[in-house]
Design a protein around this motif. Sequence first.
Motif, PDB file in Angstrom:
ATOM      1  N   PRO A   6      32.880  28.293   7.051  1.00  0.00           N
ATOM      2  CA  PRO A   6      32.277  29.601   7.292  1.00  0.00           C
ATOM      3  C   PRO A   6      31.618  30.141   6.026  1.00  0.00           C
ATOM      4  O   PRO A   6      32.040  29.837   4.911  1.00  0.00           O
ATOM      5  CB  PRO A   6      33.472  30.472   7.704  1.00  0.00           C
ATOM      6  N   THR A   7      30.574  30.923   6.224  1.00  0.00           N
ATOM      7  CA  THR A   7      29.962  31.623   5.098  1.00  0.00           C
ATOM      8  C   THR A   7      30.952  32.690   4.633  1.00  0.00           C
ATOM      9  O   THR A   7      31.898  33.036   5.348  1.00  0.00           O
ATOM     10  CB  THR A   7      28.652  32.296   5.514  1.00  0.00           C
ATOM     11  N   GLU A  10      31.390  35.489   7.134  1.00  0.00           N
ATOM     12  CA  GLU A  10      32.183  35.036   8.282  1.00  0.00           C
ATOM     13  C   GLU A  10      33.658  34.940   7.914  1.00  0.00           C
ATOM     14  O   GLU A  10      34.532  35.302   8.716  1.00  0.00           O
ATOM     15  CB  GLU A  10      31.666  33.688   8.785  1.00  0.00           C
ATOM     16  N   ALA A  11      33.951  34.461   6.719  1.00  0.00           N
ATOM     17  CA  ALA A  11      35.343  34.356   6.273  1.00  0.00           C
ATOM     18  C   ALA A  11      35.968  35.739   6.141  1.00  0.00           C
ATOM     19  O   ALA A  11      37.116  35.954   6.561  1.00  0.00           O
ATOM     20  CB  ALA A  11      35.420  33.602   4.943  1.00  0.00           C
ATOM     21  N   ILE A  12      35.229  36.690   5.579  1.00  0.00           N
ATOM     22  CA  ILE A  12      35.754  38.059   5.459  1.00  0.00           C
ATOM     23  C   ILE A  12      36.018  38.635   6.848  1.00  0.00           C
ATOM     24  O   ILE A  12      37.071  39.235   7.087  1.00  0.00           O
ATOM     25  CB  ILE A  12      34.788  38.976   4.681  1.00  0.00           C
ATOM     26  N   TYR A  13      35.080  38.465   7.748  1.00  0.00           N
ATOM     27  CA  TYR A  13      35.246  38.976   9.108  1.00  0.00           C
ATOM     28  C   TYR A  13      36.530  38.428   9.740  1.00  0.00           C
ATOM     29  O   TYR A  13      37.326  39.173  10.314  1.00  0.00           O
ATOM     30  CB  TYR A  13      34.024  38.614   9.960  1.00  0.00           C
ATOM     31  N   LYS A 132      40.109  43.367  -7.688  1.00  0.00           N
ATOM     32  CA  LYS A 132      40.030  41.911  -7.642  1.00  0.00           C
ATOM     33  C   LYS A 132      38.556  41.544  -7.669  1.00  0.00           C
ATOM     34  O   LYS A 132      37.783  42.075  -6.886  1.00  0.00           O
ATOM     35  CB  LYS A 132      40.681  41.377  -6.377  1.00  0.00           C
ATOM     36  N   GLU A 133      38.182  40.649  -8.574  1.00  0.00           N
ATOM     37  CA  GLU A 133      36.783  40.259  -8.686  1.00  0.00           C
ATOM     38  C   GLU A 133      36.568  38.884  -8.083  1.00  0.00           C
ATOM     39  O   GLU A 133      37.356  37.971  -8.313  1.00  0.00           O
ATOM     40  CB  GLU A 133      36.348  40.313 -10.148  1.00  0.00           C
ATOM     41  N   ALA A 134      35.508  38.780  -7.295  1.00  0.00           N
ATOM     42  CA  ALA A 134      35.140  37.511  -6.668  1.00  0.00           C
ATOM     43  C   ALA A 134      33.753  37.137  -7.176  1.00  0.00           C
ATOM     44  O   ALA A 134      32.754  37.733  -6.764  1.00  0.00           O
ATOM     45  CB  ALA A 134      35.145  37.648  -5.147  1.00  0.00           C
ATOM     46  N   GLY A 135      33.707  36.162  -8.073  1.00  0.00           N
ATOM     47  CA  GLY A 135      32.456  35.796  -8.716  1.00  0.00           C
ATOM     48  C   GLY A 135      31.685  34.690  -8.040  1.00  0.00           C
ATOM     49  O   GLY A 135      30.543  34.428  -8.395  1.00  0.00           O
ATOM     50  N   ALA A 136      32.296  34.031  -7.067  1.00  0.00           N
ATOM     51  CA  ALA A 136      31.636  32.922  -6.376  1.00  0.00           C
ATOM     52  C   ALA A 136      32.020  32.954  -4.903  1.00  0.00           C
ATOM     53  O   ALA A 136      33.126  33.395  -4.562  1.00  0.00           O
ATOM     54  CB  ALA A 136      32.062  31.593  -7.000  1.00  0.00           C
ATOM     55  N   PRO A 137      31.135  32.493  -4.027  1.00  0.00           N
ATOM     56  CA  PRO A 137      31.421  32.555  -2.587  1.00  0.00           C
ATOM     57  C   PRO A 137      32.753  31.908  -2.197  1.00  0.00           C
ATOM     58  O   PRO A 137      33.475  32.443  -1.356  1.00  0.00           O
ATOM     59  CB  PRO A 137      30.243  31.803  -1.950  1.00  0.00           C
ATOM     60  N   GLU A 138      33.081  30.784  -2.833  1.00  0.00           N
ATOM     61  CA  GLU A 138      34.316  30.092  -2.443  1.00  0.00           C
ATOM     62  C   GLU A 138      35.579  30.857  -2.826  1.00  0.00           C
ATOM     63  O   GLU A 138      36.646  30.601  -2.278  1.00  0.00           O
ATOM     64  CB  GLU A 138      34.348  28.670  -3.007  1.00  0.00           C
ATOM     65  N   GLY A 139      35.492  31.809  -3.735  1.00  0.00           N
ATOM     66  CA  GLY A 139      36.653  32.597  -4.119  1.00  0.00           C
ATOM     67  C   GLY A 139      36.854  33.859  -3.305  1.00  0.00           C
ATOM     68  O   GLY A 139      37.912  34.498  -3.373  1.00  0.00           O
ATOM     69  N   ILE A 140      35.873  34.209  -2.507  1.00  0.00           N
ATOM     70  CA  ILE A 140      35.936  35.472  -1.760  1.00  0.00           C
ATOM     71  C   ILE A 140      37.046  35.480  -0.708  1.00  0.00           C
ATOM     72  O   ILE A 140      37.808  36.450  -0.633  1.00  0.00           O
ATOM     73  CB  ILE A 140      34.566  35.817  -1.152  1.00  0.00           C
ATOM     74  N   ALA A 163      30.502  39.657  -6.604  1.00  0.00           N
ATOM     75  CA  ALA A 163      29.497  39.557  -7.662  1.00  0.00           C
ATOM     76  C   ALA A 163      28.075  39.600  -7.131  1.00  0.00           C
ATOM     77  O   ALA A 163      27.775  39.126  -6.038  1.00  0.00           O
ATOM     78  CB  ALA A 163      29.705  38.278  -8.471  1.00  0.00           C
ATOM     79  N   GLN A 164      27.220  40.161  -7.941  1.00  0.00           N
ATOM     80  CA  GLN A 164      25.807  40.295  -7.604  1.00  0.00           C
ATOM     81  C   GLN A 164      25.167  38.944  -7.309  1.00  0.00           C
ATOM     82  O   GLN A 164      24.351  38.828  -6.390  1.00  0.00           O
ATOM     83  CB  GLN A 164      25.080  40.989  -8.756  1.00  0.00           C
ATOM     84  N   ALA A 165      25.507  37.914  -8.045  1.00  0.00           N
ATOM     85  CA  ALA A 165      24.931  36.583  -7.811  1.00  0.00           C
ATOM     86  C   ALA A 165      25.275  36.068  -6.413  1.00  0.00           C
ATOM     87  O   ALA A 165      24.479  35.346  -5.804  1.00  0.00           O
ATOM     88  CB  ALA A 165      25.424  35.608  -8.878  1.00  0.00           C
TER      89      ALA A 165
END
Length: 178
Positions: A6-7, A10-13, A132-140, A163-165
């Motif tokens: 999942p993107t 989608e994972a957050i949802y 909590k900071e999430a700097g990359a999609p896989e860490g979200i 993160a903005q990136a």
Amino acid sequence: MKKNPPTWPEAIYRILKDAGVRQVGYVPDAGHKRLIEMCLADREMRAVVLTTEAEGIGLAAGAWLGGERSALLMQSSGVGNCINQLATMRECRFPLLMLVTMRGQDGEFNPWQVPMGQATPSVLASMGVVVKEAGAPEGIPAAVDAAARLAFGSYQAVAVLIAQAVIGIKSFQEQAAQ
């Protein structure tokens, strides 16, 4: 056939659904666009468009008092609008789960976004919010899951800073590498 993972929206949802979130307050934000669309399409969730992020604190308190869980979606520029209301959450110990798309970081093109974007982590921490900071999609997903468990399990205000990136605003160096 292998299924694509999942993107991050989608994972957050899915995490919000699994955590029993039934109300989602949001100020329209391009970074949360896909997540907002999924929440709006879900008949078991009430997605509430807000005129200011501060209203989301009241929504979260009311949801909790009414026996439901909620989440607040916002951009870092909206954090400054919530300071007084965050004091309410701190004193009344309602759970508050905030998902904040960041601006003002590397690659920012709008100078108006920089001051609040840079101040967001310390402003939230100063108000007693666990950050909590999430700097990359896989860490979200892990960050959101941990934040939801902490918020709803111990009546804390918790913010995940995306993160903005991750939302697609990249530095010149990242753009050149593509």
